[in-house]
Design a protein around this motif. Sequence first.
Motif, PDB file in Angstrom:
ATOM      1  N   LYS A   1      42.192  42.549  41.112  1.00  0.00           N
ATOM      2  CA  LYS A   1      41.531  42.867  42.369  1.00  0.00           C
ATOM      3  C   LYS A   1      41.087  44.337  42.341  1.00  0.00           C
ATOM      4  CE  LYS A   1      44.162  39.448  44.865  1.00  0.00           C
ATOM      5  NZ  LYS A   1      45.134  39.181  45.895  1.00  0.00           N
ATOM      6  N   PRO A   2      40.107  44.697  43.177  1.00  0.00           N
ATOM      7  CA  PRO A   2      39.610  46.084  43.172  1.00  0.00           C
ATOM      8  C   PRO A   2      40.705  47.134  43.384  1.00  0.00           C
ATOM      9  CG  PRO A   2      38.120  44.699  44.427  1.00  0.00           C
ATOM     10  CD  PRO A   2      39.301  43.852  44.058  1.00  0.00           C
ATOM     11  N   HIS A   3      41.648  46.876  44.293  1.00  0.00           N
ATOM     12  CA  HIS A   3      42.691  47.878  44.523  1.00  0.00           C
ATOM     13  C   HIS A   3      43.622  47.991  43.317  1.00  0.00           C
ATOM     14  CE1 HIS A   3      44.980  44.294  45.661  1.00  0.00           C
ATOM     15  NE2 HIS A   3      46.077  45.013  45.550  1.00  0.00           N
ATOM     16  N   GLU A   4      43.800  46.898  42.566  1.00  0.00           N
ATOM     17  CA  GLU A   4      44.606  46.954  41.342  1.00  0.00           C
ATOM     18  C   GLU A   4      43.887  47.770  40.276  1.00  0.00           C
ATOM     19  OE1 GLU A   4      45.193  42.837  40.446  1.00  0.00           O
ATOM     20  OE2 GLU A   4      46.961  42.668  41.724  1.00  0.00           O
ATOM     21  N   LYS A   5      42.567  47.624  40.204  1.00  0.00           N
ATOM     22  CA  LYS A   5      41.785  48.399  39.248  1.00  0.00           C
ATOM     23  C   LYS A   5      41.899  49.890  39.566  1.00  0.00           C
ATOM     24  CE  LYS A   5      38.195  45.073  37.983  1.00  0.00           C
ATOM     25  NZ  LYS A   5      36.750  44.817  37.969  1.00  0.00           N
TER      26      LYS A   5
END
Length: 91
Positions: A3-7
């Motif tokens: 997910k974007p926040h994980e990236k």
Amino acid sequence: MPKPHEKIENIQSRNARVEAEKAWETSKTRRACIAVFTYIVASLYLAFLGVPQFYLHAAVPTAGFLLSTLTLPFIKKWWMKRFYISEAGNP
């Protein structure tokens, strides 16, 4: 797929690790450790060879290392200004 926040968290984690490694590379602690290890290895080697006053002679490569760490930052700045920035097309 992350997910974007994980990236973003992965990138921030990587950046923190890279900054820590960069800090270690330029730290006085690292320089001191290398100087001490250089002196010990040179002393042992010269003692093994039977060099008189090996402990004094072992200071030569150690001093050379320490002097190089003092001059290299100046050379690096000069090189980056003279070659790297001009090659990259920046003024």
